[in-house]
Design an enzyme around this catalytic site. Structure first.
Site, PDB file in Angstrom:
ATOM      1  N   ARG A  30      -2.045  -9.535  -2.830  1.00  0.00           N
ATOM      2  CA  ARG A  30      -0.939  -9.185  -1.925  1.00  0.00           C
ATOM      3  C   ARG A  30      -1.301  -9.305  -0.446  1.00  0.00           C
ATOM      4  NH1 ARG A  30       0.376 -10.530  -5.755  1.00  0.00           N
ATOM      5  NH2 ARG A  30       1.289  -9.400  -7.487  1.00  0.00           N
ATOM      6  N   SER A  40       7.473  -2.931  -4.776  1.00  0.00           N
ATOM      7  CA  SER A  40       6.329  -2.039  -5.015  1.00  0.00           C
ATOM      8  C   SER A  40       5.841  -1.477  -3.690  1.00  0.00           C
ATOM      9  CB  SER A  40       5.188  -2.807  -5.687  1.00  0.00           C
ATOM     10  OG  SER A  40       5.581  -3.181  -6.978  1.00  0.00           O
ATOM     11  N   GLU A  54       1.532  -1.208   0.177  1.00  0.00           N
ATOM     12  CA  GLU A  54       1.731  -2.657   0.020  1.00  0.00           C
ATOM     13  C   GLU A  54       2.888  -3.075   0.933  1.00  0.00           C
ATOM     14  OE1 GLU A  54       1.797  -4.192  -4.040  1.00  0.00           O
ATOM     15  OE2 GLU A  54       3.363  -5.619  -3.466  1.00  0.00           O
TER      16      GLU A  54
END
Ligand SMILES: Cc1cc2nc3c(=O)[nH]c(=O)nc-3n(C[C@H](O)[C@H](O)[C@H](O)COP(=O)(O)OP(=O)(O)OC[C@H]3O[C@@H](n4cnc5c(N)ncnc54)[C@H](O)[C@@H]3O)c2cc1C
Length: 306
Positions: free
Chosen positions: A179, A228, A298
Site C-alpha cells: 500500500r 480499509s 492506510e
C-alpha cells in the site's frame, strides 16, 4: 458545511497562466468518497500533459502541490488544503490495449481499465474492478485485492516531476511496497503501462463478476467511506484486532465503524473530517491497549485542521 478557507489572494497571482482550469477556494468534500473536508486554496485541472508540465515548471517551489485522484483513499481535513490541488480530468483517462499491454491514463478509473482488459481477453487485471480509484492512485498506493496488486502487473509509469520534467520509470524504480510506493515527492503520474496474459474474455469477465459479488457481500461499497482504514499488521488482519477491541459499530459524532466490515469507517451523513479522524485515533488507542499493536493509517490524511 465548508470550513473557512485559508486563502491568500496573492497565491493565484503567483501562478503561471494555464490552458486548463485554475480556481480559488474550491470545496473538496464533493470530490471525495467520505464527502467531508474543507476547500482547496487553488484547484488546478490541467488541459493535458503539456499544460501540467508547464504549470509545474513555473509554479514557485514554496507553493505546496497536492495530487488528488478520486479521493477514495483520502481524508481531507476540515481546514482545507493550502496551495494547489491538482486533479486530472478526461484528457488523462485514455485506455489503449495493444497485444498483452494496457496503457492507461492516470485519471482512468480502475474499473474502466479492468473492463478494457477483459473485453480484449487479457487476464490479471480483474482485481482492479473492485478498487474504486484511478490508475494514478492505484500506482501510488500499490492498490491490491484478492491476492494481486499493482506490482504484479505494472511495467512502467510516466510522471511529471514537481519541477516539470517528464520521465518514465520502470517497475523496480517505482519502488512499490504494501500500500505504498517510493515515487518522488510531488510527482504527478500521468500514465501507466500494465501487462496482462491472454485468456478467454468470458472467463475474465466471470472472474470480475465474482469479485464484485464477493465485495458487495463483505464491504459497505456504497457508503461514504475511505476503504480499509488501517494497514494489516504482519500476520494479522486489522479488522480482527478492531473487532476484538470492541470497536465494531463505535461512533464519534457522525462517524461510525462499519458493522459490516470493521476496518471501514463511515460518514453516516453529517460527519466532519475531525469526527472520522478522532474515531480512527480512538480505535488505534483501544487496539493498542488490548494488543500492544499500534495500527498504521492506510487512509492518507491531508490538509489542515480548522
Ligand atoms: C469502498 C472502497 C473499497 C476499497 N478497496 C480497496 C482495495 O480492495 N484495495 C486497495 O488497494 N484499495 C482499496 N480502496 C482504497 C482506494 O480505492 C485505493 O487506494 C485507490 O488506489 C486510490 O485511488 P484514488 O484515485 O482514489 O487516489 P486518492 O485517494 O485520490 O489518492 C491516494 C494517493 O494517491 C496519490 N495520487 C492519486 N492520483 C495520483 C497521480 N495521478 N499522481 C500521483 N499521485 C497520485 C494521492 O496524492 C494520494 O497520495 C478502497 C476504497 C474504498 C472507498
Amino acid at each position: 458545511m465548508m470550513a473557512a478557507a485559508r486563502i491568500q489572494p496573492e497565491t493565484i497571482e503567483r501562478l503561471p497562466p494555464v490552458r486548463g482550469r485554475l480556481r480559488t477556494c474550491v470545496d473538496l468534500a464533493p470530490l471525495t468518497w467520505f464527502r467531508v473536508g474543507g476547500p482547496a486554496e487553488i484547484l488546478f485541472r490541467p488541459a493535458d500533459r503539456d499544460d501540467l508540465a508547464a504549470f509545474l515548471a513555473a509554479c514557485p517551489a514554496d507553493i505546496p502541490v497536492t495530487i488528488l485522484g478520486v479521493a477514495s483513499n483520502l481524508l481531507v481535513r476540515d481546514g482545507g488544503v493550502p496551495g494547489v490541488v491538482i486533479r486530472l480530468g478526461g484528457a488523462f483517462a485514455r485506455v489503449d490495449v495493444e497485444g498483452e499491454r494496457v496503457t492507461a491514463g492516470a485519471g482512468a478509473l480502475d474499473l474502466t481499465v479492468a473492463e478494457h482488459a477483459a473485453a480484449s481477453g487479457l487476464a490479471g487485471l480483474e482485481f482492479l474492478s473492485g478498487v474504486p480509484g484511478t490508475i494514478g492512485g492505484a500506482v501510488k498506493m500499490n492498490a491490491g485485492a484478492y491476492g494481486r496488486e499493482m506490482v504484479d502487473i505494472i511495467e512502467s509509469a510516466t510522471l511529471v516531476t514537481r519541477s516539470g520534467a517528464t520521465l518514465t520509470m520502470n517497475r523496480d524504480a517505482i519502488g512499490l511496497f504494501y500500500r505504498g510506493s517510493a515515487l518522488p515527492e510531488g510527482a504527478v503520474i500521468v500514465e501507466a503501462t500494465l501487462r496482462g496474459a491472454r485468456d478467454d474474455a468470458s472467463n475474465v469477465i466471470a472472474r470480475m463478476r465474482d469479485i464484485e459479488a464477493r465485495r458487495a457481500a463483505s464491504q459497505p461499497v456504497r457508503a461514504r467511506t475511505g476503504g480499509s482504514t488501517f494497514a494489516n499488521p504482519e500476520g494479522i488482519k486489522a479488522w480482527e484486532l478492531i473487532d476484538r477491541a470492541g470497536c465494531r459499530g463505535l461512533r464519534i459524532g457522525g462517524a461510525q465503524v462499519s458493522d459490516q466490515h470493521c476496518n471501514f469507517l463511515i460518514n453516516t451523513g453529517n460527519a466532519s473530517a475531525q469526527d472520522i479522524e478522532a474515531l480512527g485515533e480512538e480505535i488505534r488507542r483501544r487496539v493498542h491497549a488490548m494488543s500492544g499493536i499500534m495500527l498504521r493509517w492506510e487512509i492518507l490524511r491531508i490538509g489542515e485542521r480548522p
